[in-house]
Design a protein around this motif. Sequence first.
Motif, PDB file in Angstrom:
ATOM      1  N   ALA A  53      -7.093  -4.267  -0.523  1.00 47.34           N
ATOM      2  CA  ALA A  53      -7.750  -5.446   0.045  1.00 47.34           C
ATOM      3  C   ALA A  53      -8.681  -5.055   1.190  1.00 47.34           C
ATOM      4  CB  ALA A  53      -6.683  -6.428   0.549  1.00 47.34           C
ATOM      5  N   GLY A  54      -9.955  -5.390   1.043  1.00 47.27           N
ATOM      6  CA  GLY A  54     -10.937  -5.086   2.073  1.00 47.27           C
ATOM      7  C   GLY A  54     -11.301  -3.624   2.167  1.00 47.27           C
ATOM      8  N   PHE A  55     -10.959  -2.837   1.145  1.00 42.95           N
ATOM      9  CA  PHE A  55     -11.207  -1.396   1.190  1.00 42.95           C
ATOM     10  C   PHE A  55     -11.847  -0.979  -0.135  1.00 42.95           C
ATOM     11  CE2 PHE A  55     -10.116   3.099   1.901  1.00 42.95           C
ATOM     12  CZ  PHE A  55     -10.335   3.194   3.268  1.00 42.95           C
ATOM     13  N   ASN A  99      -3.483   3.008   7.842  1.00 37.33           N
ATOM     14  CA  ASN A  99      -3.619   1.672   8.413  1.00 37.33           C
ATOM     15  C   ASN A  99      -2.232   1.204   8.846  1.00 37.33           C
ATOM     16  OD1 ASN A  99      -3.552  -1.310   8.440  1.00 37.33           O
ATOM     17  ND2 ASN A  99      -5.676  -1.159   7.753  1.00 37.33           N
ATOM     18  N   ARG A 148       1.289  -9.805   3.904  1.00 34.18           N
ATOM     19  CA  ARG A 148      -0.086  -9.572   3.431  1.00 34.18           C
ATOM     20  C   ARG A 148      -0.197  -9.813   1.928  1.00 34.18           C
ATOM     21  NH1 ARG A 148      -2.551  -6.661   7.984  1.00 34.18           N
ATOM     22  NH2 ARG A 148      -4.448  -6.420   6.763  1.00 34.18           N
ATOM     23  N   THR A 153      -5.161 -10.974  -2.941  1.00 33.73           N
ATOM     24  CA  THR A 153      -4.242  -9.825  -3.006  1.00 33.73           C
ATOM     25  C   THR A 153      -3.055 -10.147  -3.900  1.00 33.73           C
ATOM     26  OG1 THR A 153      -4.866  -9.057  -0.794  1.00 33.73           O
ATOM     27  CG2 THR A 153      -2.762  -8.285  -1.670  1.00 33.73           C
TER      28      THR A 153
END
Length: 222
Positions: A53-55, A99, A148, A153
């Motif tokens: 997600a977001g990567f 992360n 998350r 996702t």
Amino acid sequence: MKNFSEIEAMARMHHPDLDARLAAHGHLRTAQEIADIPDDRWLSTMTRCVFQAGFVWKVIEAKWPGFEAAFDGFDPVTVSFYSDDDVARLASDERIVRNGQKILATVHNAGFVADISREHGGFGRFMADWPASDQAGLLELLKKRGSRLSGMTAQYFLRFSGWDAWILSKDVGAALVREGVVDKPPTSKAAIARAQAAITAWSDESGRSQSEISRILALSTG
């Protein structure tokens, strides 16, 4: 709201190779196949979706063998008991994407998978028993009990696991607006429930899976 045969005709007009496109996305797993997936594979897929997600997905894919090694093969019980030292170790482990928040989410989700497994005789059994017609309810549970695991996702987690999932992509949202199901791309709980009801109705009408319905909706936009 059109009959689904009309929506499928629109998709075929834009994409004459519609059948090939649908086939290229892989097969759904049967309920028994879902039930037979080991708990560690559920946590692995869950974690992969969280880190993607977001990567850049290709980076995660290239590093995935390192993730598997670093997280002890994603055994939920083992990971759920990771200490602060384990988290610190992972935060400096070059085999993975370092992360910290997503590492902590993985530890939390390991406990979630382990808890569900104890409650239902396996995480896969729990997933196999959940009706596809209530994906909205399953997404709500993933959001509440997982970390998350919300929005796209969670939807990709279901799809990549072989569960019969719709994905409310930008194009699917546009198609649902066009059909009068919602007045804007569905993000609220009420709008997602309306999307679920429409997709279930179209699935019942056409005999197609929810996964196929959402793909055809997306392809019907152009």
